[in-house]
Design a protein around this motif. Structure first.
Motif, PDB file in Angstrom:
ATOM      1  N   TRP A  65      14.202 -12.021  -1.488  1.00  0.00           N
ATOM      2  CA  TRP A  65      13.691 -11.309  -2.649  1.00  0.00           C
ATOM      3  C   TRP A  65      14.454 -11.686  -3.921  1.00  0.00           C
ATOM      4  CZ3 TRP A  65       9.357  -8.570  -3.289  1.00  0.00           C
ATOM      5  CH2 TRP A  65       8.668  -8.163  -2.135  1.00  0.00           C
ATOM      6  N   LEU A 140       3.519 -12.354   5.129  1.00  0.00           N
ATOM      7  CA  LEU A 140       2.920 -12.666   3.840  1.00  0.00           C
ATOM      8  C   LEU A 140       3.903 -13.422   2.966  1.00  0.00           C
ATOM      9  CD1 LEU A 140       1.077  -9.320   2.966  1.00  0.00           C
ATOM     10  CD2 LEU A 140       0.070 -11.446   3.832  1.00  0.00           C
ATOM     11  N   HIS A 143       3.854 -14.497  -3.215  1.00  0.00           N
ATOM     12  CA  HIS A 143       2.785 -14.145  -4.153  1.00  0.00           C
ATOM     13  C   HIS A 143       1.920 -12.985  -3.657  1.00  0.00           C
ATOM     14  CE1 HIS A 143       3.839 -17.342  -6.783  1.00  0.00           C
ATOM     15  NE2 HIS A 143       3.414 -18.334  -6.001  1.00  0.00           N
ATOM     16  N   TYR A 144       1.967 -12.682  -2.371  1.00  0.00           N
ATOM     17  CA  TYR A 144       1.124 -11.623  -1.804  1.00  0.00           C
ATOM     18  C   TYR A 144       1.953 -10.466  -1.244  1.00  0.00           C
ATOM     19  CZ  TYR A 144      -2.162 -15.504  -1.987  1.00  0.00           C
ATOM     20  OH  TYR A 144      -2.929 -16.561  -2.414  1.00  0.00           O
ATOM     21  N   ALA A 145       3.218 -10.392  -1.607  1.00  0.00           N
ATOM     22  CA  ALA A 145       4.083  -9.330  -1.088  1.00  0.00           C
ATOM     23  C   ALA A 145       3.612  -7.961  -1.589  1.00  0.00           C
ATOM     24  CB  ALA A 145       5.522  -9.575  -1.514  1.00  0.00           C
ATOM     25  N   THR A 146       3.754  -6.943  -0.744  1.00  0.00           N
ATOM     26  CA  THR A 146       3.246  -5.601  -1.050  1.00  0.00           C
ATOM     27  C   THR A 146       4.354  -4.601  -1.363  1.00  0.00           C
ATOM     28  OG1 THR A 146       3.236  -5.125   1.322  1.00  0.00           O
ATOM     29  CG2 THR A 146       1.178  -5.937   0.350  1.00  0.00           C
ATOM     30  N   VAL A 147       5.460  -4.658  -0.615  1.00  0.00           N
ATOM     31  CA  VAL A 147       6.550  -3.689  -0.778  1.00  0.00           C
ATOM     32  C   VAL A 147       7.835  -4.455  -1.066  1.00  0.00           C
ATOM     33  CG1 VAL A 147       7.875  -1.831   0.285  1.00  0.00           C
ATOM     34  CG2 VAL A 147       5.441  -2.086   0.808  1.00  0.00           C
ATOM     35  N   SER A 150      10.812  -5.443   1.707  1.00  0.00           N
ATOM     36  CA  SER A 150      10.339  -5.468   3.093  1.00  0.00           C
ATOM     37  C   SER A 150      10.247  -6.920   3.581  1.00  0.00           C
ATOM     38  CB  SER A 150       8.982  -4.780   3.214  1.00  0.00           C
ATOM     39  OG  SER A 150       7.990  -5.530   2.519  1.00  0.00           O
ATOM     40  N   GLU A 152       7.658  -8.103   5.186  1.00  0.00           N
ATOM     41  CA  GLU A 152       6.244  -8.483   5.102  1.00  0.00           C
ATOM     42  C   GLU A 152       5.732  -9.109   6.396  1.00  0.00           C
ATOM     43  OE1 GLU A 152       4.427  -7.706   2.414  1.00  0.00           O
ATOM     44  OE2 GLU A 152       6.202  -6.861   1.459  1.00  0.00           O
ATOM     45  N   LEU A 155       1.413  -8.648   8.730  1.00  0.00           N
ATOM     46  CA  LEU A 155       0.393  -8.238   7.767  1.00  0.00           C
ATOM     47  C   LEU A 155      -0.725  -9.263   7.614  1.00  0.00           C
ATOM     48  CD1 LEU A 155       2.696  -6.685   4.984  1.00  0.00           C
ATOM     49  CD2 LEU A 155       1.466  -5.506   6.827  1.00  0.00           C
TER      50      LEU A 155
END
Length: 342
Positions: A65, A140, A143-147, A150, A152, A155
């Motif tokens: 991250w 993921l 570019h498509y990370a959600t949280v 995390s 990922e 998913l």
């Protein structure tokens, strides 16, 4: 006068290639050894460790991250165009075509299918192992990370491990694996390592992969190269089977050899028996043409006459007029007659 054609540069190249041996005597095939087995076990342990660190959302995920928030493509925007082109060295289609063209040339020159079969085996192992891991873990990308923070995982993604990195390691590393000499193997190993390292960092720069994806991709490609010697017996059997099929096809009529021509002896001439008088008459009667049939031109139409008795014939188309007062040869002329009387 006939002059010989001067050989061109292409003629000289092919003449040099024709002097090459069909299969180099120094061609070495990597074999399984204790050292290689230790490397395989160590690489497999490193592979499982990276997967465990990502699954447990450890410090490696936090580093992913941090690199993603750093946004390298914005920090060094001036090299973006170069990275866009360089990352193609990890795409499966273009790299497979380039390497297959070179290995196909080597297979043709060395009269062996091992280079192409080794490339096909490595790509098959790459698709099976890396593809299964990608869809199995379903991570993921950045570019498509959600949280935030995390891992990922699970998913529905397909970026863990990095396919570009693993493909670069296998595709360019296969050239070092198939090298003929230890010197070429060392140099090609270094070049392929640098190339695959650059491809992996290029994907991180563009933001398409996490840093942990690249690490796992390197190890996944290295495992395939280390495991190739275990598949050498299968490659050898496949090559022997392919050549056996080629020989069978040629024997069935694909490239039939011309049948040997047996010389035919001429029949011995038959001995002719002398014919009696009645047999001569019968033979002459059979040879004589029937009524109305014109004899051949080479047969005389009648009894042979002396040259002095033949009638002079003017050739067809001759411009000389016929001489009516010409005296036949052999008859005395009037001037030569004796004059009688007073």
């Amino acid at each position: 006068m006939r002059t010989e054609r001067n050989p061109t540069r292409l003629d000289r190249v092919f003449a040099r290639l024709d002097r090459e041996p069909e299969r180099p005597a120094h061609l070495s095939v990597p074999r399984t050894s204790r050292h290689r087995t230790v490397l395989v076990v160590a690489a497999l342990a490193f592979y499982l460790a990276i997967v465990w660190l990502v699954v447990t959302t450890s410090w490696l995920v936090r580093l992913d991250w941090q690199v993603m928030f750093f946004r390298p493509y914005q920090q060094w925007a001036s090299i973006h165009w170069f990275v866009d082109y360089y990352v193609v060295l990890g795409q499966r289609g273009p790299t497979a075509v380039m390497v297959a063209a070179w290995l196909g040339w080597r297979s043709w020159r060395q009269h062996t299918l091992r280079p192409l079969l080794t490339l096909g085996t490595s790509l098959l192992l790459l698709n099976i192992t890396v593809g299964a891991a990608k869809y199995g873990m379903g991570r993921l990308g950045p570019h498509y990370a959600t949280v935030i923070g995390s891992n990922e995982m699970g998913l529905g993604g397909d970026i863990f491990p990095s396919g570009h990195t693993a493909n670069a390691v296998v595709t360019w590393g296969i050239l070092a694996y198939l090298a003929s000499t230890p010197w070429a193997r060392r140099w090609l190993s270094a070049i392929s390592a640098v190339t695959s390292l650059g491809v992996g960092m290029a994907t991180v720069y563009l933001g398409t992969h996490w840093l942990s994806d690249v690490l796992l991709g390197w190890v996944a490609g290295l495992l395939i190269l280390l495991a190739l010697p275990w598949f050498e017996p299968l490659i050898a059997r496949t090559e022997a089977y392919a050549f056996d099929l080629r020989d069978r096809w040629r024997a069935r009529g694909g490239a039939r050899a011309p049948a040997p021509v047996t010389p035919v002896k001429a029949p011995a001439p038959a001995r002719l028996k002398p014919l009696t008088a009645p047999q001569n008459e019968t033979a002459a009667r059979e040879i004589t043409p029937a009524h109305g049939v014109r004899p051949p031109a080479y047969l005389a139409p009648g009894p042979h006459t002396t040259r002095s008795e033949r009638t002079p014939v003017t050739p067809l188309g001759s411009r000389r007029p016929p001489q009516s007062d010409r005296v036949v040869r052999g008859t005395p002329s009037p001037a030569s007659r004796p004059v009688t009387g007073g």
